[in-house]
Design a protein around this motif. Structure first.
Motif, short mmCIF file in Angstrom:
data_model
loop_
_atom_site.label_atom_id
_atom_site.label_comp_id
_atom_site.label_asym_id
_atom_site.label_seq_id
_atom_site.Cartn_x
_atom_site.Cartn_y
_atom_site.Cartn_z
N ARG A 66 -3.78 -9.36 -3.34
CA ARG A 66 -2.44 -9.93 -2.72
C ARG A 66 -1.80 -9.46 -1.84
O ARG A 66 -1.78 -10.15 -0.52
N LEU A 67 -1.63 -8.17 -1.67
CA LEU A 67 -1.04 -7.46 -0.53
C LEU A 67 -2.13 -7.50 0.66
O LEU A 67 -1.50 -7.82 1.79
N VAL A 68 -3.17 -7.44 0.42
CA VAL A 68 -3.96 -7.12 1.79
C VAL A 68 -4.73 -8.41 2.25
O VAL A 68 -4.46 -8.71 3.37
N ASN A 69 -4.93 -9.43 1.26
CA ASN A 69 -5.51 -10.56 1.69
C ASN A 69 -4.76 -11.83 1.70
O ASN A 69 -5.14 -12.73 2.41
N GLN A 70 -3.41 -11.65 1.20
CA GLN A 70 -2.65 -12.93 1.15
C GLN A 70 -1.37 -12.66 2.10
O GLN A 70 -0.84 -13.42 2.82
N GLN A 71 -0.83 -11.40 1.85
CA GLN A 71 0.53 -10.91 2.62
C GLN A 71 0.30 -10.25 3.70
O GLN A 71 1.18 -9.95 4.42
N GLY A 72 -0.93 -9.85 3.96
CA GLY A 72 -1.24 -9.35 5.55
C GLY A 72 -1.03 -7.63 5.59
O GLY A 72 -1.03 -7.15 6.67
N TYR A 73 -1.03 -7.15 4.39
CA TYR A 73 -0.64 -5.59 4.53
C TYR A 73 -1.85 -4.89 5.03
O TYR A 73 -3.03 -5.32 4.91
N THR A 74 -1.91 -3.77 5.61
CA THR A 74 -2.75 -2.79 5.98
C THR A 74 -3.38 -2.06 4.65
O THR A 74 -2.51 -2.35 3.72
N LEU A 75 -4.44 -1.56 4.54
CA LEU A 75 -4.52 -0.73 3.35
C LEU A 75 -3.81 0.35 3.10
O LEU A 75 -2.89 0.53 1.95
N LYS A 76 -3.30 0.94 4.49
CA LYS A 76 -2.34 2.23 4.12
C LYS A 76 -0.90 1.41 3.74
O LYS A 76 -0.22 2.07 2.98
N GLY A 77 -0.48 0.46 4.24
CA GLY A 77 0.78 -0.49 3.73
C GLY A 77 0.70 -0.64 2.48
O GLY A 77 1.55 -0.46 1.74
N ALA A 78 -0.37 -1.25 2.04
CA ALA A 78 -0.66 -1.87 0.51
C ALA A 78 -0.44 -0.41 -0.43
O ALA A 78 0.30 -0.41 -1.52
N GLN A 79 -1.00 0.79 -0.03
CA GLN A 79 -0.80 2.07 -0.78
C GLN A 79 0.55 2.41 -0.93
O GLN A 79 1.06 2.83 -1.95
N GLN A 80 1.29 2.31 0.16
CA GLN A 80 2.70 2.39 0.43
C GLN A 80 3.54 1.52 -0.76
O GLN A 80 4.36 1.92 -1.45
N ALA A 81 3.06 0.60 -0.44
CA ALA A 81 3.87 -0.60 -1.16
C ALA A 81 3.61 -0.54 -2.57
O ALA A 81 4.80 -0.51 -3.42
N ILE A 82 2.68 -0.03 -3.12
CA ILE A 82 2.27 0.05 -4.60
C ILE A 82 2.85 1.28 -5.11
O ILE A 82 3.54 1.33 -6.09
N ALA A 83 2.84 2.56 -4.46
CA ALA A 83 3.61 3.58 -4.58
C ALA A 83 4.90 3.31 -4.92
O ALA A 83 5.54 4.06 -5.65
N ASP A 84 5.69 2.55 -3.78
CA ASP A 84 6.98 2.60 -4.01
C ASP A 84 7.26 0.99 -5.08
O ASP A 84 8.52 0.89 -5.34
N GLY A 85 6.29 0.74 -5.52
CA GLY A 85 6.55 -0.55 -6.47
C GLY A 85 6.90 -1.61 -6.29
O GLY A 85 7.77 -2.53 -6.58
N LYS A 86 6.67 -1.94 -4.72
CA LYS A 86 7.02 -3.11 -4.17
C LYS A 86 5.99 -3.98 -3.95
O LYS A 86 5.19 -4.34 -2.94
N THR A 87 5.43 -4.64 -5.13
CA THR A 87 4.18 -5.40 -5.14
C THR A 87 4.13 -6.91 -5.30
O THR A 87 3.39 -7.61 -5.13
N GLY A 88 5.65 -7.18 -5.17
CA GLY A 88 5.96 -8.53 -5.52
C GLY A 88 5.97 -9.26 -3.93
O GLY A 88 5.40 -8.59 -3.02
N GLU A 89 6.45 -10.35 -3.81
CA GLU A 89 6.72 -10.97 -2.45
C GLU A 89 7.70 -10.03 -1.53
O GLU A 89 8.28 -9.41 -1.89
N ALA A 90 7.19 -10.11 -0.26
CA ALA A 90 7.70 -9.40 0.67
C ALA A 90 9.34 -9.74 0.89
O ALA A 90 9.51 -11.18 1.31
N PRO A 91 10.24 -8.92 0.97
CA PRO A 91 11.71 -9.48 1.21
C PRO A 91 11.89 -9.74 2.54
O PRO A 91 11.20 -9.10 3.40
#
Length: 137
Positions: A66-91
């Motif tokens: 969802r983060l990489v293919n639907q919300q357009g995160y890079t892999l590094k950005g997705a790693q950070q979002a998951i580490a920060d617990g921000k895996t829902g919709e981007a605010p």
């Protein structure tokens, strides 16, 4: 993203990489690559290196997809979002400044004759100010 398994197994059952690939429509080589890029994605490995995904692994793969293919995160950005617990919709970031009086003027170059909401204009001005400050630094 919830995986839809049609294999008759219990919801808590272990799944092979092929089953996860089919259910989430993600190629197996991509899943193996994500295992390298996301240290928290660690399916069980049995003899011969055969992978078995736990339900929490399948959920994590869904979040990564969802983060990489639907919300357009890079892999590094997705790693950070998951580490920060921000895996829902981007605010949507809050505007940093008060909107100008011209903010509700029609923006013909953006959308024909439709008016652009003041909060969108304020957010864009904030982004422009941050970019200008970053270039000066």
């Amino acid at each position: 993203m919830s995986a839809q398994f049609d294999d008759g197994k219990d919801d808590g059952a272990l799944r092979t990489i092929g089953e996860v690939s089919k259910a989430l429509n993600i190629k197996t080589h991509v899943l193996r690559y994500w295992e390298q890029q996301f240290p928290m994605l660690e399916p069980l490995k049995r003899s011969g290196g055969r992978r078995y995904y736990r339900p929490e692994d399948v959920e994590l793969v869904g979040q990564i997809d969802r983060l990489v293919n639907q919300q357009g995160y890079t892999l590094k950005g997705a790693q950070q979002a998951i580490a920060d617990g921000k895996t829902g919709e981007a605010p949507v970031p809050a505007p940093e400044s008060e909107p100008d009086t011209e903010a509700t003027a029609p923006a013909s170059s953006l959308s024909g004759n439709a008016a652009v909401p003041a909060d969108v204009i304020a957010q864009l001005k904030g982004i422009r100010a941050r970019l200008a400050a970053a270039l000066e630094a």
